[in-house]
Scaffold this active site. Sequence first.
Site, mmCIF file in Angstrom:
data_model
loop_
_atom_site.group_PDB
_atom_site.id
_atom_site.type_symbol
_atom_site.label_atom_id
_atom_site.label_comp_id
_atom_site.label_asym_id
_atom_site.label_seq_id
_atom_site.Cartn_x
_atom_site.Cartn_y
_atom_site.Cartn_z
ATOM 1 N N GLU A 802 0.824 -1.199 0.000
ATOM 2 C CA GLU A 802 0.000 0.000 0.000
ATOM 3 C C GLU A 802 0.866 1.259 0.000
ATOM 4 O O GLU A 802 0.657 2.184 -0.775
ATOM 5 C CB GLU A 802 -0.941 -0.004 1.197
ATOM 6 C CG GLU A 802 -1.887 1.190 1.229
ATOM 7 C CD GLU A 802 -2.878 1.121 2.370
ATOM 8 O OE1 GLU A 802 -3.494 2.154 2.684
ATOM 9 O OE2 GLU A 802 -3.057 0.029 2.962
ATOM 10 N N ARG A 880 -7.782 2.215 14.216
ATOM 11 C CA ARG A 880 -8.694 1.074 14.074
ATOM 12 C C ARG A 880 -8.570 0.134 15.273
ATOM 13 O O ARG A 880 -9.565 -0.449 15.718
ATOM 14 C CB ARG A 880 -8.428 0.322 12.771
ATOM 15 C CG ARG A 880 -9.422 -0.810 12.531
ATOM 16 C CD ARG A 880 -9.296 -1.402 11.147
ATOM 17 N NE ARG A 880 -9.928 -0.585 10.125
ATOM 18 C CZ ARG A 880 -11.195 -0.717 9.732
ATOM 19 N NH1 ARG A 880 -11.990 -1.601 10.318
ATOM 20 N NH2 ARG A 880 -11.677 0.043 8.774
ATOM 21 N N GLU A 1268 -10.819 -8.578 4.879
ATOM 22 C CA GLU A 1268 -10.165 -8.571 6.183
ATOM 23 C C GLU A 1268 -10.974 -9.195 7.323
ATOM 24 O O GLU A 1268 -10.383 -9.788 8.231
ATOM 25 C CB GLU A 1268 -9.796 -7.125 6.560
ATOM 26 C CG GLU A 1268 -8.741 -6.536 5.655
ATOM 27 C CD GLU A 1268 -8.560 -5.044 5.867
ATOM 28 O OE1 GLU A 1268 -7.556 -4.657 6.491
ATOM 29 O OE2 GLU A 1268 -9.428 -4.276 5.416
#
Length: 1332
Positions: A802, A880, A1268
């Site tokens: 990423e 998160r 995920e």
Amino acid sequence: MGSLMTPDEFLFDGKESASEAILYVNGVRRILPDGLAHLTLLEYLRDIGLTGTKLGCGEGGCGACTVMVSSFDQTSKKCLHYAVNACLCPLYSVEGMHVITVEGIGNRRKGLHPIQESLARSHGTQCGFCTPGFIMSLYALLRSCKTPPSEEQIEESLGGNLCRCTGYRPIVDAFQIFAKTEDTLHTERSSTGLQEGEFTCPSTGKPCSCGPKSVRNKDTSGNSLASGLNCRPISYNEIDGSTYTDKEFIFPPELLLRKLTPLNMRGFGGLKWYRPLKLNHLLELKARYPDAKFIVGNTEVGIEMRLKRIDYKVIVSVAYIPELNTLKIKDDGLEIGAAVRVSEFHKVLKKVAAERAAYETSACKAFIEQIKWFAGTQIRNVASVGGNICHASPISDLNPLWMAARARFQIIDCKGNIRTVLAENFFLGYRKVDLARNEILLSIFLPWTRPFEYVKEFKQAHRRDDDIALVNAGMRVHLKEKGEEWVVSDASIAYGGVAPVPLGALKTNNFLIGKSWDQDLLNGALDVLGNDILMKEDAPGGMVEYRKSLTLSFFFKFFLWVSHQMDGEKSFKERVPAPYLSAVQSFSRPTVIGNQDYEIVTGEAEYTDDVELPPNGLHAALILGRKPHARILSIDDSEAKRSPGVVGIYYAKDVPGDNRIGPVRHDEELFATEFVKFFGQVNVEYEELPAILSIQDALKLNSFIPDTKLFANKGDVDLCFQSGQCDHIIEGEVPVSGQEHFYLETQSTLIWTTDYGNEVHMLSSSQCPPKHQAYVASVLDLPMSKVVCKTKRIGGGFGGKETRSAVFAAAAAVPAYLLNRPVKIVLDRDEDMMITGQRHSFLGKYKVGFTNDGKLLALDLEIYNNGGSSLDMSFAVLERAVCCSDNVYEIPNMRVLGKVLFSHIPTNTAFRGFGSPQAMLVAENWIQRIAMILKKSPEEIREINFQGEGSVLHFGQILENWTLDRIWSQLKSTCNFSLARKDVDEFNSKNRWRKRGIAMIPTKFGISFGPKFLNQGAALVQLYTDGTVLVTHGGVEMGQGLHTKVSQIAASAFNIPLSSVFVSETSTDKVPNASPTAASASSDLYGGAVLDACQQLVARMEPIKSKNNFASFAELVTACYHERVNLSAQGFYVTPGLGYDWKTGKGILFRYFTYGAAFAEVEIDTLTGDFHTRKVDLIMDLGHSLNPAIDVGQIEGAFVQGLGWVAFEEIKRGGPAHKWLPPGYLFTCGPGNYKIPSMNDLPFKFSVSLLKDAPNKYAVHSSKAVGEPPFFLASAVFFAIKDAIVAARAEVGRHDWFPLDNPATPERIRMACVDDITARFADHSFRPKLSY
């Protein structure tokens, strides 16, 4: 042209010289010129354009480079067909042979081989990078078998192949149809009840439309789908083996007639490569080059030369010396030539074991079992018995057995003199053996065992398949009856993995002799062994307490095994109690029960490194440092610049633009200037500085990355703790390990300039091409509009591509721009793992209050992640984690404080789950602790604390569309949890040394990027007058099926066949500013964007469509074109309703949640820590799945990857936990030391279900994200392991709570199963060290 050595150079007869060295590849004759001795077969194949064979690791550990080699055996007059790792195979070692690659067995033009077609039909590929290797492993097996192989043989043939995406189950499904066992499940799928052109979904067994219709309808193998695949050979002969189609390559007739000749070839750097054919010539070479390396399979020397950078000048292939290839069955034993391949040795052992008296073959059976776990099939096919012996590895699986089994080694010197040495005396020191510089190992003699003589093998590794031993052993005892007792007349105990050499336990051997085989002998031997095998605290490899425990556990098992073998013999009294029999039961694995692109299965799918480098192109390599934190003093590159082929070396001063980079903050340097901040950055002379290498170090020094504090709060935690409401308050810490991405395709970029350097273009393996575009523009000081990045597909990413991949694109851009020449950079596996970062390690510090009923009242949590040497994505990962720290539990009072730590390790980055698995693992640890305190099941504690519809989360969001109650109830019914609990308890009561455990784990995963601006997607849809559709969008295909789902959406919108839709490569000049393909949101974002574009086009065409009755979509599009309707549309989608303020704690952070739950049952060996997963049941709520087959594949892949995180994949870095390593050095930087799950680690029964009737109104076509959310459900295995350990500890009266860190490796499992053996080396609170 290479030739036989001339008389001036050596004593070979010039008449034997070959006129030319040749090789056949896929039926094509190729001449091998001299000067290529440094090349591997893989390098040669890729150089000639056969890029289907992949470079995955370069050390024979992943199987991506597998090809089939066929050679003619002049003695048997048969051809041998076998799989090899092309990455280790020297090019000249296959001279005179036929090599078949994945391109040679089938392709789009000539049709697919049944193996390829079956794998495609079974959805057995995702990213596709490993696929050619799997195909070729099975292909070699099928060609070599006269009759169809067994299911066990098929799974064994794949033991040397790794996959990071699929979870293996669909691969097993695809390949088992070639087994000789009838499998009606598969044949019925192929032929029963299907309409022509329909696909069968492997998850449901029912028709589905997952594959491209053009492929589904095309008969590429001569068999229609309805009639089934040709899964049986159509012919067999001793030359070509079994063939499954009439298009198989035959063995070239020229090679049948060609006489094998000696070779003398050269390579880069003065390398000499010899292939003698006679023993006297070999001895002459040994006399001339006493330091030459002798090879057969090159499986060790190849790794030494590539990874350890050892520069051997002379290589001698001994593969064709007759005396070294003998295999003679004699009256007194078996004689094995030193060059005999391990696989051939294995076959002969099986033959002998089947034909000779059982008492004679105890040693043979021990070798048979040990070889089963010796490396992978590809390595066994080429590695030699003698090479393994002479390499003298302290962890060799076979050398302790040779020592124990009374083997004798024959040694010959250059003058032909032969001497014999006992195996137990052969190993002198680390990598040192009893061979003079003028001697070689000629053969090995393995004597038959005598009546009442028993030989047993032992091995414990991190993983069963293809793994090096942590400790192994060979043990032998010879019993004789003496009066009313059985007495030890001879014994030999030898270990590997406990010393620099394979080590005989001499004191123990002497102790055993003359003793009666009884309990007193066992106790005394354990005492002696404890002092016989000594290891220092800082011994290489670490795990000292565990490894010492294994030495005793192995002997204990041996004692029980021998006693069991003797059961029933006259006067033998040492009966094995029934509960103890589980200690001696051998592991036997049952067969696993539980839309593909055809380019992938043929090897025609192109990845970045497969793109041919232009003639003036250059290869780039990184200069890496060897200290974690240091000041640069000087750099001397004069010698490097003089090296052949070096065009330039580039530093920070050469960067045209900004040398500082970063996805969020520009807080890291592209090229180091004054300081290096982690191990593996720059090769310099430096001044070492103090290094922070762990979370513990960082916390002690208050080492935080600035401005990364995060806080969430609900209720009043302090008041709850002080009010007396809580019956119990507990505090603790949970360290959570990181994880390597281990994508099969390493980081790679090809970059070049156009228009005389005015523009820059690149092909990159990236999840975020715009990030590459931005980095390159920045370092070159160019506007982004002049930089284009394209990505066709990537061989796995999981978050690791990423942001971190852009660093290497930027590095390669500097020389490409300054030299105006194309530059390709492809990281080696070890480099990739050393410098690209990992899943963040975490530390959770909790304080939890709860009632006697188990109701949660308050949680105070501090959570830290190890960001490494720069920020990257660490704050977003922390965000998160903070949000997911409740998992699915209602906690009225909750406070979470999160911080990102700075350390001198490579920057950690995104990884599947993005912080949520770490936070949820902390939560489930204290849930399990509460259950033990209250003497309740963890499942009961979980269930009574579930959140529900309308629950307010600790960060302020309100839960909607709660489906976990349905999932949990359905799962309890599906797995029959109460019965499973009863069965496990019954098993545990009857088995002392094996224990089973079960667990059910829930999960909740919010779908959306954290930053609101990232929740957008764009797409370009274009219609052509032939009725086909071209789609370009901002997402990247990396095996998750994104392109397939997008194609389905477009095909559905236009009501056209899937085959009419083509998704082009991702490119920054087509769709600008695209968000990363991450956060499981890509199907939502880009599916929504494509749907928007399609709806625009449908609306534009509607006026014309309504006036006419068109026979086809092509006619409609053509009519619209003639009416000047714009047939191109840009679609755009933004996730609606998002907006969250961390300061006020209000708003919507996630658009919706994906829910799931899993049940797992495991069985552990309490004496070794080995375990296997017996069963997994898993249910996910995916709304109305866009493609069930793809989604089930994603679930299985995520689960198995999660299984690696919780049970296999241990990171070992030099630091406080591993002082035996240099500070900062990553020991686990390749498949040799870092173990992802293999096919053998799959659950025996693996069932995946999707919740029905649960539409999701917030995503395209009522679907839900899948990539995920299932990952964390693998922790069901982790907590089932802990449940089994609880049962083991209860055997010795320990009912207290205990910590178990992830991964639950054999070390952690064994040392938690406290007993009299572990008590000799550690107390019951011992906690193995963890790098975090």
